[in-house]
Design an enzyme around this catalytic site. Structure first.
Site, PDB file in Angstrom:
ATOM      1  N   GLU A  61      82.497  25.535  82.803  1.00 21.56           N
ATOM      2  CA  GLU A  61      83.827  25.165  81.484  1.00 21.56           C
ATOM      3  C   GLU A  61      82.080  24.692  80.206  1.00 21.56           C
ATOM      4  O   GLU A  61      80.483  24.148  81.178  1.00 21.56           O
ATOM      5  CB  GLU A  61      84.128  23.913  81.482  1.00 21.56           C
ATOM      6  CG  GLU A  61      84.871  23.514  79.977  1.00 21.56           C
ATOM      7  CD  GLU A  61      85.322  22.162  80.479  1.00 21.56           C
ATOM      8  OE1 GLU A  61      85.534  22.302  81.006  1.00 21.56           O
ATOM      9  OE2 GLU A  61      85.563  21.295  79.257  1.00 21.56           O
ATOM     10  N   GLU A  66      82.703  18.502  71.126  1.00 20.81           N
ATOM     11  CA  GLU A  66      83.291  17.607  71.275  1.00 20.81           C
ATOM     12  C   GLU A  66      82.654  16.402  70.682  1.00 20.81           C
ATOM     13  O   GLU A  66      81.704  16.062  70.200  1.00 20.81           O
ATOM     14  CB  GLU A  66      83.482  17.209  72.370  1.00 20.81           C
ATOM     15  CG  GLU A  66      84.255  17.820  73.643  1.00 20.81           C
ATOM     16  CD  GLU A  66      84.603  17.478  74.996  1.00 20.81           C
ATOM     17  OE1 GLU A  66      85.196  17.175  75.279  1.00 20.81           O
ATOM     18  OE2 GLU A  66      83.317  17.919  75.381  1.00 20.81           O
TER      19      GLU A  66
END
Length: 416
Positions: A164, A169
């Site tokens: 990932e 974020e």
């Protein structure tokens, strides 16, 4: 696989936290970030043009539905355009609402919130290249927007073996900071390898659009915000653990509500909240970085306003800062390129005062330039020179075409 997810995918953790105590490298010049623009090709692009209220292009995106017990998120991801729709002004808007009109059930009971999550699985994957999005994030306790990628083999090997790459974020209790993280076998969840980037002066990411990107090549991933590099990761950072980032990945955009990392919304959180996406773009680039700044009057640099790669972005003078927005490649085809696009005379204009901008490279005369030994940058189609408007060297001075006069505001030093 989560039984509650009506999707072809696992709702894998959205980087459940970067490595605690991981160092946050200082921002540095993006001069080593971008491959030569002339070697780049756009492999995926969505500018979200379309009528207000319409759904995303199903040829590029699929919409996931369901909840996410793994992270203890509070939202239910809905189908269609209820929580993910175009605004008619070139944006995708992902909206989180405190509602449950469909009586959706979540891991904790009746869902309290709805939102949306989109991915390109089965429609687009990439191995290496520049993956970027221009976004404006929501604000408030419990908000968790993310722009990220998962290994396309997740259905076969599971997470975190799939790998990932979290490009961006943000958690609502850190309004000025975003995070970039790698997750893989032995370094997932709170053990992910990453760092944060914080805006200066207490600015909040929710106040304006910003461009978030990774430049990804064999055994290397580099993160940047608005062209400012803040971290690079290689297999050497993994302490002997497996590097799983040399294979196809697909792209994900989502807005989660609550969860282990951001915590749940509280009385201070205002709904609805929106993640606004101006564009998502993937470009290739396989040759070493070349090119450099173009300087003009007052020693200022030719600059792409806001490091924005959207068509029509103004080209201006600005203090030289070494970012990708000021790194120009002069091609053998007569183009001058930055951020994967071309220096362009607006609307193909040839009159004095025609502004110049960034635009998709299209081979037209509006994008042909002759940077000569006299220090002029001439557009042969117009037979006019690149000119700093009003003989000004102030930050933000727009560049234009003007009859060549030999004046200081038409003299340029090109670093090749």
């Amino acid at each position: 696989m989560l039984a509650t997810v009506v999707s072809v995918l696992v709702l894998a953790t959205v980087g459940t936290g970067l490595a605690t105590g991981a160092p946050a490298p200082s921002p540095q010049s993006a001069s080593a970030l971008r491959p030569a623009a002339e070697a780049a090709a756009v492999t995926f692009s969505d500018d979200f043009d379309g009528p207000a209220g319409s759904a995303v292009d199903s040829g590029k995106w699929q919409i996931e539905t369901g909840d996410n017990v793994n992270n203890h998120e509070r939202q239910y991801y809905t189908a269609g355009n209820r929580n993910a729709a175009l605004d008619g002004q070139g944006h995708l808007v992902i909206t989180a609402r405190r509602e449950n009109p469909g009586n959706y059930q979540c891991w904790y009971g009746r869902c309290e919130y709805t939102s949306a999550r989109l991915n390109t699985a089965g429609k687009f994957t990439t191995t290496y290249g520049r993956v970027e999005a221009r976004l404006k994030v929501p604000r408030g306790q419990g908000m968790w927007p993310a722009f990220w990628m998962l290994g396309n083999d997740i259905g076969q090997v599971g997470w975190p073996a799939s790998g990932e790459i979290d490009i961006m974020e943000n958690v609502g209790f850190e309004p000025s900071t975003v995070h970039g993280t790698l997750h893989g076998p032995g370094y997932s969840g709170s053990g992910g390898i990453g760092a944060g980037y914080t805006l200066p002066g207490g600015q909040a990411f929710a106040d304006a659009f910003h461009t978030f990107a990774v430049d990804w090549s064999p055994n290397k991933v580099t993160w940047s915000v608005d062209g400012n590099v803040y971290q690079t990761r290689t297999p050497a950072d993994l302490g002997g653990r497996q590097w799983v980032f040399d294979k196809p990945f697909f792209i994900i955009l989502n807005l989660a509500v609550g969860g282990y990392w951001p915590g749940d919304p509280d009385g201070s959180t205002v709904f609805p909240q929106q993640l606004v996406v101006d564009h998502v773009r993937v470009t290739t680039g396989d040759s070493p970085a070349t090119g450099g700044p173009i300087t003009g009057i007052g020693g200022k640099c030719v600059d792409v306003a806001g490091a924005n790669t959207a068509n029509g972005t103004p080209v201006q003078l600005y203090d030289c800062n070494g970012t990708a927005a000021q790194r120009w490649s002069v091609g053998t085809d007569g183009t001058i390129r930055a951020l994967g696009k071309c220096l362009d005379a607006a609307s193909g204009g040839t009159a004095d005062g025609t502004l110049v901008q960034l635009w998709d490279c299209n081979g037209s005369g509006a994008q042909r330039w002759d940077a000569n030994a006299a220090g002029d940058i001439v557009n042969p189609q117009a037979n006019k020179c690149l000119d700093a408007t009003g003989n000004s060297s102030a930050n933000g001075t727009r560049l234009q075409l003007w009859t060549c006069s030999g004046a200081a505001n038409q003299k340029w030093t090109v670093t090749r």
